[in-house]
Design a protein around this motif. Structure first.
Motif, PDB file in Angstrom:
ATOM      1  N   ASN A  46       0.834  -1.193   0.000  1.00 45.96           N
ATOM      2  CA  ASN A  46       0.000   0.000   0.000  1.00 45.96           C
ATOM      3  C   ASN A  46       0.872   1.248   0.000  1.00 45.96           C
ATOM      4  N   THR A  93       1.359  -7.245   1.115  1.00 47.37           N
ATOM      5  CA  THR A  93       0.681  -8.519   0.875  1.00 47.37           C
ATOM      6  C   THR A  93       1.609  -9.435   0.086  1.00 47.37           C
ATOM      7  N   PRO A 100       1.595  -5.888   8.363  1.00 53.50           N
ATOM      8  CA  PRO A 100       1.052  -4.543   8.521  1.00 53.50           C
ATOM      9  C   PRO A 100       2.080  -3.437   8.276  1.00 53.50           C
ATOM     10  N   ARG A 117       0.487 -11.528   5.169  1.00 48.85           N
ATOM     11  CA  ARG A 117       0.298 -10.099   5.047  1.00 48.85           C
ATOM     12  C   ARG A 117       0.974  -9.435   6.248  1.00 48.85           C
ATOM     13  N   ARG A 175       3.983  -0.272   4.309  1.00 54.29           N
ATOM     14  CA  ARG A 175       2.777  -0.636   5.060  1.00 54.29           C
ATOM     15  C   ARG A 175       1.828  -1.459   4.214  1.00 54.29           C
ATOM     16  N   GLU A 176       1.154  -2.358   4.895  1.00 55.69           N
ATOM     17  CA  GLU A 176       0.177  -3.252   4.250  1.00 55.69           C
ATOM     18  C   GLU A 176       0.821  -3.988   3.079  1.00 55.69           C
TER      19      GLU A 176
END
Length: 121
Positions: free
Chosen positions: A32, A101, A108, A106, A98-99
């Motif tokens: 992200n 995947t 954070p 996953r 961040r985030e």
């Protein structure tokens, strides 16, 4: 295993330029937000710049017009082009993601190990 690997720090004279890179290693599906933070001696860590997966950017006021953040999603890499460097930019620069995947996990948030930028007057 996912890691953030930074490169590009070093010593530069005031007015000079440096380019930092940070690659997120591993089987990355998506990330992200990616960004750069810095921490000078005896100071708290502060956000320098960030960029979302669609290219939306934010900058700390003191670096606007001098620093440019960019990313290559295919390479899971974020860059920080730093121009017109000042002695007060001296700090350890940390990459942040961040985030994240991956398959099948996953994460954070993850941090790089830091790279030192020293600007001499």
């Amino acid at each position: 295993q996912v890691q953030l690997v930074e490169s590009g720090g070093g010593l530069v004279q005031a007015g000079g330029s440096l380019r930092l890179s940070c690659e997120v290693s591993g089987r990355i599906f998506s990330i992200n937000t990616m960004g750069w933070y810095r921490q000078a001696p005896d100071k708290q860590r502060e956000m320098v710049a960030s960029i979302t997966s669609v290219g939306s950017t934010k900058y700390q006021e003191s670096v606007k017009g001098r620093f440019t953040i960019s990313r290559d999603n295919a390479k899971a890499t974020v860059y920080l082009q730093m121009n017109s460097l000042k002695p007060e930019d001296t700090a350890v620069y940390y990459c942040n993601a961040r985030e994240i995947t991956t398959i099948p996990y996953r994460y954070p948030e993850l941090w790089g190990q830091g790279t030192l930028v020293t600007v001499s007057s």
